[in-house]
Write an enzyme that holds these catalytic residues in place. Structure first.
Site, PDB file in Angstrom:
ATOM      1  N   GLN A   1      -9.412  -0.020 -16.312  1.00 12.14           N
ATOM      2  CA  GLN A   1      -9.971  -0.931 -15.300  1.00 12.14           C
ATOM      3  C   GLN A   1     -11.247  -0.345 -14.690  1.00 12.14           C
ATOM      4  O   GLN A   1     -12.256  -1.042 -14.518  1.00 12.14           O
ATOM      5  CB  GLN A   1      -8.910  -1.156 -14.217  1.00 12.14           C
TER       6      GLN A   1
ATOM      7  N   ARG B   1       4.381  -0.708  -8.660  1.00 10.05           N
ATOM      8  CA  ARG B   1       5.453  -1.088  -9.589  1.00 10.05           C
ATOM      9  C   ARG B   1       6.553  -0.028  -9.664  1.00 10.05           C
ATOM     10  O   ARG B   1       7.588  -0.284 -10.293  1.00 10.05           O
ATOM     11  CB  ARG B   1       4.877  -1.408 -10.965  1.00 10.05           C
TER      12      ARG B   1
ATOM     13  N   ASP C   1      -5.949   3.655 -12.904  1.00  8.28           N
ATOM     14  CA  ASP C   1      -6.197   2.503 -13.777  1.00  8.28           C
ATOM     15  C   ASP C   1      -7.518   2.765 -14.500  1.00  8.28           C
ATOM     16  O   ASP C   1      -8.546   2.158 -14.193  1.00  8.28           O
ATOM     17  CB  ASP C   1      -6.238   1.233 -12.940  1.00  8.28           C
TER      18      ASP C   1
ATOM     19  N   GLU D   1      -8.632   6.301 -10.446  1.00  7.98           N
ATOM     20  CA  GLU D   1      -8.648   6.704 -11.861  1.00  7.98           C
ATOM     21  C   GLU D   1      -7.314   6.409 -12.534  1.00  7.98           C
ATOM     22  O   GLU D   1      -7.210   6.460 -13.744  1.00  7.98           O
ATOM     23  CB  GLU D   1      -8.956   8.204 -11.970  1.00  7.98           C
TER      24      GLU D   1
ATOM     25  N   HIS E   1      -3.389   4.190  -2.551  1.00  8.17           N
ATOM     26  CA  HIS E   1      -4.355   3.275  -1.931  1.00  8.17           C
ATOM     27  C   HIS E   1      -4.982   3.924  -0.695  1.00  8.17           C
ATOM     28  O   HIS E   1      -6.182   3.796  -0.459  1.00  8.17           O
ATOM     29  CB  HIS E   1      -3.661   1.995  -1.454  1.00  8.17           C
TER      30      HIS E   1
ATOM     31  N   LEU F   1       0.813  -1.217   0.000  1.00 12.23           N
ATOM     32  CA  LEU F   1       0.000   0.000   0.000  1.00 12.23           C
ATOM     33  C   LEU F   1       0.848   1.269   0.000  1.00 12.23           C
ATOM     34  O   LEU F   1       1.861   1.352   0.684  1.00 12.23           O
ATOM     35  CB  LEU F   1      -0.943  -0.010   1.200  1.00 12.23           C
ATOM     36  N   HIS F   2       0.393   2.254  -0.785  1.00 11.07           N
ATOM     37  CA  HIS F   2       1.044   3.566  -0.826  1.00 11.07           C
ATOM     38  C   HIS F   2      -0.032   4.633  -0.653  1.00 11.07           C
ATOM     39  O   HIS F   2      -1.218   4.310  -0.475  1.00 11.07           O
ATOM     40  CB  HIS F   2       1.833   3.730  -2.135  1.00 11.07           C
TER      41      HIS F   2
ATOM     42  N   LEU G   1       1.655   7.439  -8.252  1.00 11.30           N
ATOM     43  CA  LEU G   1       2.121   6.423  -7.296  1.00 11.30           C
ATOM     44  C   LEU G   1       1.651   5.051  -7.760  1.00 11.30           C
ATOM     45  O   LEU G   1       0.538   4.908  -8.259  1.00 11.30           O
ATOM     46  CB  LEU G   1       1.586   6.720  -5.900  1.00 11.30           C
ATOM     47  N   SER G   2       2.526   4.073  -7.636  1.00 16.00           N
ATOM     48  CA  SER G   2       2.197   2.715  -8.080  1.00 16.00           C
ATOM     49  C   SER G   2       3.101   1.726  -7.364  1.00 16.00           C
ATOM     50  O   SER G   2       4.268   2.032  -7.083  1.00 16.00           O
ATOM     51  CB  SER G   2       2.431   2.596  -9.591  1.00 16.00           C
TER      52      SER G   2
END
Ligand code: AMP
Length: 284
Positions: free
Chosen positions: A155, A189, A152, A150, A37, A33-34, A186-187
Site C-alpha cells: 500500500q 484484524r 502495509d 510500513e 496508528h 485505533l491501536h 499490531l493490526s
C-alpha cells in the site's frame, strides 16, 4: 480537537490554515485505533504541522466476501484515544459524503501492475479502492504531508507511485511497523484471533525473521526460501496467501544477489488474515 463529518467544514479549516501559512499533515485510518496508528499520529505531530486524522472504513477497498460489515467500528473509543495527542481535527465522514454516487459509478484511481500482485492478486480491486480513497482524502484535506505505516508495505509503495505519477504535492512519510512483544504486527484484524490463536500468530513474524536470517547468511535461492517458509507456516496452522521475497523498490522478482529486498507474507489464522513484511538491506 474537533471531530467533523462534513467535507465542507474540513475544507474550511484547511483553507484557514493554509491562509495562515500553516502546513497540514494527514493520517488516514479506518479506525479501531491501536498503538500502530498512534505511532503514526506521533510522527505526524513531530512534523509541527496541523494534524488531521481521518477515520473512514472504505467500502471500496473491501471485496464482496470480505469483512466490511463486521470491521470493528469504535468511533467513541478512537476519539478518546486521540484526545491524548495534539490532533487538530478528526475527520469522520459518512460513506455518502465521500462517495455521493454508487461505488460502481464512481471515478477510480488505478495504479497498474503494482496493484495486481501479492495482496492485489488475492484481493482484486482492493488497491484501487485504497488509491481512490487516499486520492479523495488528499483532495478534501489538501495536506502537505501524509503518514502511512510500513506494515502495509505494498500500500505504501502504491501511494508513493500514485503521488509521483499524478504530481500530487504531498510528501509521504513512512513509519516502521509497531509490534506486540512477541513480534506480531499490531493490526485491527488481530481482534479476530481467538485466545488460542493469538500466541500462534507470532509465527508469521518468526517466519519472516527466519527467511531474513537465511538471506543474510548468503542464501540467495529465494524460491527455495519462499517454499520452505510457506511449509513452515502451513505446519504452524496457517493458510498461506503468499510468502514472497521481492525487490524493495517495486516488488518485482529479485535477481540473485539483489541488495535490497523485502520479505512479505499474508496468511490466515482462523478468521484473521494477517499481513507482515520485513526489509533486508545487504551490505557488500
Ligand atoms: P488501517 O486503519 O488498517 O487502514 O491503517 C491505517 C494506517 O496505519 C496505515 O498507514 C497502516 O499502514 C498503519 N498501520 C496499521 N498497523 C500498523 C502497525 N502495526 N505499525 C505501523 N503502522 C500501522
Amino acid at each position: 480537537m474537533e471531530t467533523l463529518s462534513s467535507v465542507e467544514e474540513v475544507r474550511r479549516h484547511a483553507r484557514a490554515w493554509r491562509c495562515a501559512a500553516e502546513s497540514i499533515v494527514l493520517v488516514p485510518t479506518m479506525g479501531n485505533l491501536h498503538e500502530g496508528h498512534l505511532r503514526l499520529v506521533e510522527v505526524a505531530q513531530e512534523t509541527g504541522a496541523r494534524v488531521v486524522v481521518s477515520i473512514f472504513i472504505n467500502a471500496m477497498q473491501f471485496g464482496q466476501n470480505e469483512d466490511f460489515a463486521t470491521y470493528p467500528r469504535m468511533i467513541e473509543e478512537d476519539i478518546q484515544k486521540l484526545s491524548g495527542y495534539r490532533v487538530d481535527l478528526v475527520f469522520h465522514p459518512e460513506p455518502q459524503a465521500v462517495y455521493p454516487r454508487p461505488l460502481t459509478e464512481t471515478t477510480r484511481v488505478v495504479v497498474p501492475e503494482l496493484s495486481d500482485v501479492l495482496c492485489g492478486a488475492v484481493r482484486p480491486g482492493h488497491f484501487t479502492g485504497v488509491t481512490t480513497v487516499v486520492s479523495i482524502l488528499f483532495h478534501i484535506v489538501q495536506p502537505d504531508k501524509a503518514v502511512f505505516g510500513e506494515k502495509d508495505y505494498q500500500q505504501l509503495l502504491l501511494v508513493r507511485r500514485m503521488v509521483a505519477d499524478l504530481h500530487m504535492p504531498v510528501e509521504i512519510i513512512a513509519v516502521p511497523t509497531v509490534r506486540a512483544e512477541d513480534g506480531l504486527a499490531l493490526s485491527s484484524r488481530n481482534n479476530y484471533l481467538s485466545a488460542q490463536e493469538r500466541p500462534l500468530a507470532a509465527r508469521l513474524y518468526d517466519s519472516l525473521c527466519k527467511a531474513r536470517d537465511m538471506i543474510c547468511q548468503g542464501n540467495d535461492d529465494y524460491r527455495a526460501i519462499e517454499r520452505a517458509s510457506r511449509e513452515r507456516l502451513k505446519a504452524g496452522g496457517f493458510r498461506v496467501d503468499y510468502f514472497a521475497i521481492r525487490r524493495g523498490e517495486d516488488l518485482s522478482e529479485p535477481a540473485p544477489g539483489e541488495r535490497d529486498v523485502v520479505i512479505l507474507a499474508a496468511a490466515w489464522l482462523g478468521k484473521a488474515r494477517l499481513i507482515d513484511n520485513i526489509r533486508v538491506s545487504l551490505k557488500n
